[in-house]
Write a protein that holds these residues in place. Structure first.
Motif, PDB file in Angstrom:
ATOM      1  N   ALA A  26      58.546  18.363  31.134  1.00 40.79           N
ATOM      2  CA  ALA A  26      59.497  19.100  31.969  1.00 40.79           C
ATOM      3  C   ALA A  26      58.820  20.258  32.694  1.00 40.79           C
ATOM      4  CB  ALA A  26      60.659  19.612  31.126  1.00 40.79           C
ATOM      5  N   ALA A  27      57.919  20.960  32.020  1.00 40.19           N
ATOM      6  CA  ALA A  27      57.248  22.097  32.656  1.00 40.19           C
ATOM      7  C   ALA A  27      56.410  21.636  33.842  1.00 40.19           C
ATOM      8  CB  ALA A  27      56.385  22.833  31.635  1.00 40.19           C
ATOM      9  N   VAL A  28      55.770  20.485  33.724  1.00 37.58           N
ATOM     10  CA  VAL A  28      54.967  19.959  34.829  1.00 37.58           C
ATOM     11  C   VAL A  28      55.880  19.537  35.987  1.00 37.58           C
ATOM     12  CG1 VAL A  28      53.407  18.103  35.530  1.00 37.58           C
ATOM     13  CG2 VAL A  28      53.027  19.314  33.368  1.00 37.58           C
TER      14      VAL A  28
ATOM     15  N   VAL B 237      63.274  16.039  27.821  1.00 35.25           N
ATOM     16  CA  VAL B 237      62.836  16.375  29.182  1.00 35.25           C
ATOM     17  C   VAL B 237      63.960  17.053  29.963  1.00 35.25           C
ATOM     18  CG1 VAL B 237      62.053  15.442  31.385  1.00 35.25           C
ATOM     19  CG2 VAL B 237      61.092  14.555  29.249  1.00 35.25           C
ATOM     20  N   LEU B 238      65.131  16.437  29.986  1.00 39.49           N
ATOM     21  CA  LEU B 238      66.237  16.984  30.776  1.00 39.49           C
ATOM     22  C   LEU B 238      66.729  18.313  30.207  1.00 39.49           C
ATOM     23  CD1 LEU B 238      68.249  13.711  31.442  1.00 39.49           C
ATOM     24  CD2 LEU B 238      66.633  14.859  32.978  1.00 39.49           C
ATOM     25  N   GLY B 239      66.628  18.464  28.880  1.00 38.14           N
ATOM     26  CA  GLY B 239      67.069  19.706  28.252  1.00 38.14           C
ATOM     27  C   GLY B 239      66.241  20.905  28.664  1.00 38.14           C
ATOM     28  N   ALA B 240      65.027  20.656  29.140  1.00 36.85           N
ATOM     29  CA  ALA B 240      64.153  21.747  29.575  1.00 36.85           C
ATOM     30  C   ALA B 240      64.223  21.954  31.096  1.00 36.85           C
ATOM     31  CB  ALA B 240      62.718  21.474  29.144  1.00 36.85           C
ATOM     32  N   LEU B 241      65.112  21.230  31.760  1.00 37.11           N
ATOM     33  CA  LEU B 241      65.359  21.419  33.193  1.00 37.11           C
ATOM     34  C   LEU B 241      66.732  22.059  33.361  1.00 37.11           C
ATOM     35  CD1 LEU B 241      64.114  17.929  34.474  1.00 37.11           C
ATOM     36  CD2 LEU B 241      62.832  20.085  34.442  1.00 37.11           C
ATOM     37  N   ASP B 242      67.011  22.631  34.525  1.00 42.94           N
ATOM     38  CA  ASP B 242      68.321  23.249  34.705  1.00 42.94           C
ATOM     39  C   ASP B 242      68.910  22.893  36.060  1.00 42.94           C
ATOM     40  OD1 ASP B 242      67.299  25.074  36.669  1.00 42.94           O
ATOM     41  OD2 ASP B 242      66.579  26.355  35.053  1.00 42.94           O
ATOM     42  N   ALA B 243      70.129  23.360  36.269  1.00 44.98           N
ATOM     43  CA  ALA B 243      70.883  22.982  37.469  1.00 44.98           C
ATOM     44  C   ALA B 243      70.264  23.538  38.741  1.00 44.98           C
ATOM     45  CB  ALA B 243      72.329  23.452  37.339  1.00 44.98           C
ATOM     46  N   GLU B 244      69.321  24.463  38.606  1.00 44.79           N
ATOM     47  CA  GLU B 244      68.644  25.011  39.788  1.00 44.79           C
ATOM     48  C   GLU B 244      67.498  24.109  40.257  1.00 44.79           C
ATOM     49  OE1 GLU B 244      70.086  27.669  41.165  1.00 44.79           O
ATOM     50  OE2 GLU B 244      71.463  27.393  39.477  1.00 44.79           O
ATOM     51  N   LEU B 245      67.226  23.031  39.544  1.00 39.00           N
ATOM     52  CA  LEU B 245      66.158  22.127  39.977  1.00 39.00           C
ATOM     53  C   LEU B 245      66.471  21.659  41.404  1.00 39.00           C
ATOM     54  CD1 LEU B 245      63.609  20.798  38.518  1.00 39.00           C
ATOM     55  CD2 LEU B 245      64.970  18.702  38.543  1.00 39.00           C
TER      56      LEU B 245
ATOM     57  N   ARG C 255      74.672  15.117  28.768  1.00 39.19           N
ATOM     58  CA  ARG C 255      75.358  16.269  29.359  1.00 39.19           C
ATOM     59  C   ARG C 255      75.379  17.446  28.390  1.00 39.19           C
ATOM     60  NH1 ARG C 255      79.933  13.651  30.644  1.00 39.19           N
ATOM     61  NH2 ARG C 255      79.041  12.746  32.519  1.00 39.19           N
ATOM     62  N   ARG C 256      75.414  17.129  27.088  1.00 39.28           N
ATOM     63  CA  ARG C 256      75.432  18.195  26.085  1.00 39.28           C
ATOM     64  C   ARG C 256      74.053  18.795  25.854  1.00 39.28           C
ATOM     65  NH1 ARG C 256      79.121  14.471  23.513  1.00 39.28           N
ATOM     66  NH2 ARG C 256      77.488  13.732  22.108  1.00 39.28           N
ATOM     67  N   ARG C 257      73.005  18.156  26.395  1.00 38.90           N
ATOM     68  CA  ARG C 257      71.636  18.608  26.131  1.00 38.90           C
ATOM     69  C   ARG C 257      70.988  19.326  27.306  1.00 38.90           C
ATOM     70  NH1 ARG C 257      69.851  15.195  21.898  1.00 38.90           N
ATOM     71  NH2 ARG C 257      71.715  14.631  20.723  1.00 38.90           N
TER      72      ARG C 257
END
Length: 199
Positions: free
Chosen positions: A187-189, A29-37, A60-62
């Motif tokens: 993550a997309a939702v 889930v977190l790997g498909a999100l980014d710092a712009e969330l 953190r690596r994902r």
């Protein structure tokens, strides 16, 4: 938030709970999100308190998001993941102020998803998203009911796709769930929900 916007017009926090099998679930889930969330992510993952945890380093690596163990009296920032430390309950207060406690176990666990979700419901009401991933037991079920009763949104990993279906099954059994999704679609939702009102 702009004063002209109704409070329910946007989401301001995502809270995620997992247990057995949860490292893979969280990484997906977190790997498909980014710092712009545009919101912070609060995480309860049941961890063995007898060992130093490396969950923040692993996750953190994902993901491109910032990842850290939550600290007492810390204020949350968008695009950052805050993980409950081993053997401490993680709560959030209005304004995104985090609190750690070592109060009694809830359903034999600490940290407790129920306590996190209930605090999120109280602090954010309809601006909260709660998400339950793989895990054994029933932790999170009471909490998703609290989030839903305050107008928040509840996402649960499809129990049939979960490595351990206890927590997702218990959450779905409350009848208070908005989305039941395969792990890879969550993550997309989340992105769609939190970004929809910010266009």
């Amino acid at each position: 938030m702009q004063p002209t916007e109704p409070a329910s017009d946007r989401f301001d926090v995502v809270a995620v709970a997992s247990s057995a099998g949860g490292i893979h679930g969280l990484a997906t889930v977190l790997g498909a999100l980014d710092a712009e969330l545009p919101v912070p992510v609060l995480v309860v993952q049941h961890l063995d308190p007898r060992h130093r945890t490396v969950i923040a380093d692993v996750l953190r690596r994902r993901t491109k998001m910032g990842v850290k163990l939550a600290e007492d009296h810390e204020r949350t920032s968008p695009g950052t993941v805050y993980i409950a430390p081993p053997d401490r309950h993680l709560l959030v207060r209005p304004g995104g102020l985090l609190t750690l406690t070592d109060s009694e176990l809830v359903h034999f666990v600490r940290p407790s998803a129920d306590l996190l979700f209930e605090s999120v419901a109280g602090a954010y009401g309809p601006q909260a998203i709660a998400c339950v991933l793989t895990g054994t037991g029933r932790d999170g079920a009471m909490g998703v009911s609290a989030v839903k009763s305050r107008g928040g949104t509840v996402i649960v990993q499809d129990p049939q796709s979960a490595e351990f279906s206890g927590m997702p099954d218990a959450a779905v059994g409350t009848g208070m769930v908005d989305f039941v999704l395969p792990l890879e679609e969550i993550a997309a939702v989340i992105r769609g929900l939190v970004e929809a009102k910010r266009q």
